[in-house]
Design an enzyme around this catalytic site. Structure first.
Site, PDB file in Angstrom:
ATOM      1  N   ARG A  12      38.189 -15.146  45.017  1.00 20.03           N
ATOM      2  CA  ARG A  12      39.551 -15.344  44.514  1.00 20.03           C
ATOM      3  C   ARG A  12      40.217 -16.483  45.272  1.00 20.03           C
ATOM      4  O   ARG A  12      39.869 -16.785  46.410  1.00 20.03           O
ATOM      5  CB  ARG A  12      40.382 -14.059  44.669  1.00 20.03           C
ATOM      6  CG  ARG A  12      39.821 -12.872  43.941  1.00 20.03           C
ATOM      7  CD  ARG A  12      40.567 -11.594  44.285  1.00 20.03           C
ATOM      8  NE  ARG A  12      41.949 -11.630  43.844  1.00 20.03           N
ATOM      9  CZ  ARG A  12      42.880 -10.738  44.209  1.00 20.03           C
ATOM     10  NH1 ARG A  12      42.584  -9.764  45.046  1.00 20.03           N
ATOM     11  NH2 ARG A  12      44.103 -10.835  43.749  1.00 20.03           N
ATOM     12  N   GLY A  13      41.197 -17.101  44.640  1.00 20.66           N
ATOM     13  CA  GLY A  13      42.044 -18.081  45.304  1.00 20.66           C
ATOM     14  C   GLY A  13      41.275 -19.238  45.915  1.00 20.66           C
ATOM     15  O   GLY A  13      40.376 -19.816  45.302  1.00 20.66           O
ATOM     16  N   ASN A  82      36.691 -17.518  55.335  1.00 19.76           N
ATOM     17  CA  ASN A  82      37.917 -17.690  54.566  1.00 19.76           C
ATOM     18  C   ASN A  82      38.716 -16.398  54.409  1.00 19.76           C
ATOM     19  O   ASN A  82      39.921 -16.440  54.193  1.00 19.76           O
ATOM     20  CB  ASN A  82      37.566 -18.244  53.180  1.00 19.76           C
ATOM     21  CG  ASN A  82      38.726 -18.177  52.211  1.00 19.76           C
ATOM     22  OD1 ASN A  82      39.688 -18.949  52.301  1.00 19.76           O
ATOM     23  ND2 ASN A  82      38.672 -17.232  51.270  1.00 19.76           N
ATOM     24  N   ALA A  83      38.067 -15.246  54.508  1.00 24.96           N
ATOM     25  CA  ALA A  83      38.742 -13.971  54.242  1.00 24.96           C
ATOM     26  C   ALA A  83      39.951 -13.788  55.150  1.00 24.96           C
ATOM     27  O   ALA A  83      39.883 -14.039  56.362  1.00 24.96           O
ATOM     28  CB  ALA A  83      37.769 -12.811  54.422  1.00 24.96           C
ATOM     29  N   GLY A  84      41.058 -13.369  54.562  1.00 28.30           N
ATOM     30  CA  GLY A  84      42.267 -13.148  55.344  1.00 28.30           C
ATOM     31  C   GLY A  84      43.243 -12.259  54.615  1.00 28.30           C
ATOM     32  O   GLY A  84      43.231 -12.177  53.386  1.00 28.30           O
ATOM     33  N   ASP A  88      53.088  -8.742  56.431  1.00 29.86           N
ATOM     34  CA  ASP A  88      54.274  -9.396  56.964  1.00 29.86           C
ATOM     35  C   ASP A  88      55.367  -8.390  57.336  1.00 29.86           C
ATOM     36  O   ASP A  88      55.618  -7.410  56.610  1.00 29.86           O
ATOM     37  CB  ASP A  88      54.832 -10.385  55.946  1.00 29.86           C
ATOM     38  CG  ASP A  88      53.883 -11.552  55.685  1.00 29.86           C
ATOM     39  OD1 ASP A  88      52.881 -11.677  56.414  1.00 29.86           O
ATOM     40  OD2 ASP A  88      54.159 -12.333  54.757  1.00 29.86           O
ATOM     41  N   GLN A 141      55.372 -18.753  62.037  1.00 27.66           N
ATOM     42  CA  GLN A 141      56.221 -18.436  60.899  1.00 27.66           C
ATOM     43  C   GLN A 141      56.942 -17.113  61.145  1.00 27.66           C
ATOM     44  O   GLN A 141      56.316 -16.107  61.455  1.00 27.66           O
ATOM     45  CB  GLN A 141      55.397 -18.332  59.611  1.00 27.66           C
ATOM     46  CG  GLN A 141      56.181 -17.934  58.382  1.00 27.66           C
ATOM     47  CD  GLN A 141      57.282 -18.946  58.049  1.00 27.66           C
ATOM     48  OE1 GLN A 141      57.058 -20.154  58.117  1.00 27.66           O
ATOM     49  NE2 GLN A 141      58.457 -18.455  57.710  1.00 27.66           N
ATOM     50  N   TYR A 147      50.034 -12.623  61.654  1.00 29.25           N
ATOM     51  CA  TYR A 147      49.260 -13.614  60.903  1.00 29.25           C
ATOM     52  C   TYR A 147      49.167 -14.935  61.675  1.00 29.25           C
ATOM     53  O   TYR A 147      48.086 -15.522  61.798  1.00 29.25           O
ATOM     54  CB  TYR A 147      49.911 -13.841  59.543  1.00 29.25           C
ATOM     55  CG  TYR A 147      49.166 -14.785  58.632  1.00 29.25           C
ATOM     56  CD1 TYR A 147      48.070 -14.341  57.884  1.00 29.25           C
ATOM     57  CD2 TYR A 147      49.546 -16.115  58.498  1.00 29.25           C
ATOM     58  CE1 TYR A 147      47.381 -15.199  57.044  1.00 29.25           C
ATOM     59  CE2 TYR A 147      48.865 -16.977  57.657  1.00 29.25           C
ATOM     60  CZ  TYR A 147      47.787 -16.511  56.931  1.00 29.25           C
ATOM     61  OH  TYR A 147      47.100 -17.369  56.103  1.00 29.25           O
ATOM     62  N   LYS A 151      45.711 -16.702  63.041  1.00 26.63           N
ATOM     63  CA  LYS A 151      45.282 -18.012  62.562  1.00 26.63           C
ATOM     64  C   LYS A 151      45.264 -19.051  63.687  1.00 26.63           C
ATOM     65  O   LYS A 151      44.443 -19.977  63.680  1.00 26.63           O
ATOM     66  CB  LYS A 151      46.171 -18.461  61.411  1.00 26.63           C
ATOM     67  CG  LYS A 151      45.980 -17.636  60.138  1.00 26.63           C
ATOM     68  CD  LYS A 151      44.551 -17.703  59.632  1.00 26.63           C
ATOM     69  CE  LYS A 151      44.353 -17.022  58.304  1.00 26.63           C
ATOM     70  NZ  LYS A 151      42.972 -17.141  57.796  1.00 26.63           N
TER      71      LYS A 151
END
Length: 240
Positions: A12-13, A82-84, A88, A141, A147, A151
């Protein structure tokens, strides 16, 4: 020369775009996914790319899944972490579970996937690893302490491991996407989306294919002297 590539979160994505791009480049691609069986089946039917289900947060599941991929497609020479996930919350409301889930998937997941393939890459004296980080791992952020920490950790993981792999012909690089027009981003209210775009000098969201092209280059033979680097693909929103 086609190689065996494994993309986590690859159905996906951004992950789907990466999987398709690597297949177009002639590689044998396996796409890992964690939970959405329907989306994974549709992706595989559309692309012909085989899909494999396990959670990257589980080391033993990663080791078993990798063994299955290698038995069907051959030794993994290209790995795209890539999985994440996101969970939030403002920090004063964040639960221990929200913190741990994100760290386990986004940061420990990179270890869990890379560790089982590392010795094989060393023995063969070739490997390409790309870790998908984020603009928010570079600048932070609000509401994403978990998150952003995960990252940012992916970038540190990249830079340290690149130094260990270089003399064995292994490159380890990171790509930090900005805001990309994925299903998740497009689902936010238009007012919020417009506010995001207003902060991007390019005046638009990025496209998943633009990230995929960065990855396709980094895993190519032409990129053999690029190691420990971070590519920022964010339309000029943040420089690092």
């Amino acid at each position: 020369m086609g190689r065996t590539a494994l993309v986590t979160g690859g159905t996906r994505g951004i992950g789907a775009a990466i999987s398709k791009s690597l297949k177009s480049a002639g590689h044998r691609v396996a796409a890992n996914y964690a939970g959405n069986d329907e989306a994974a089946r549709a992706f595989s039917d559309e692309t012909g790319i085989p899909v494999f289900k396990w959670s990257v947060a589980d080391y033993d599941a990663c080791r078993e899944g990798i063994a299955q991929v290698e038995s069907e497609l051959g030794p993994i020479e290209i790995l795209v972490n890539n999985a994440g996930i996101t969970r939030d919350s403002m920090f004063h409301r964040m639960t221990r579970e929200q913190w741990q889930e994100v760290i386990d998937t986004n940061l420990s997941g990179a270890f869990n996937m890379t560790h089982p393939v590392w010795n094989g890459m060393r023995d063969r004296k070739f490997g390409r690893i790309v870790n998908i980080s984020s603009i928010n791992g570079q600048k932070g952020q609000m509401g994403q302490t978990n998150y952003s920490a995960s990252k940012a950790g992916d970038i540190g993981f990249t830079r340290a491991l690149a130094q260990e792999g270089a003399f064995k012909g292994i490159t380890v690089n990171a790509v930090c996407p900005g805001y990309i027009a994925t299903e998740m981003v497009m689902a936010v209210p238009e007012k919020v989306r417009n506010a995001i775009v207003a902060q991007i000098p390019a005046g638009r969201l990025g496209e998943p294919d633009e990230i995929a092209r960065c990855v396709a280059f980094l895993v190519s033979d032409d990129a053999g002297f690029i190691n420990g680097s971070t590519i920022s693909a964010n339309g000029g929103q943040y420089f690092s």
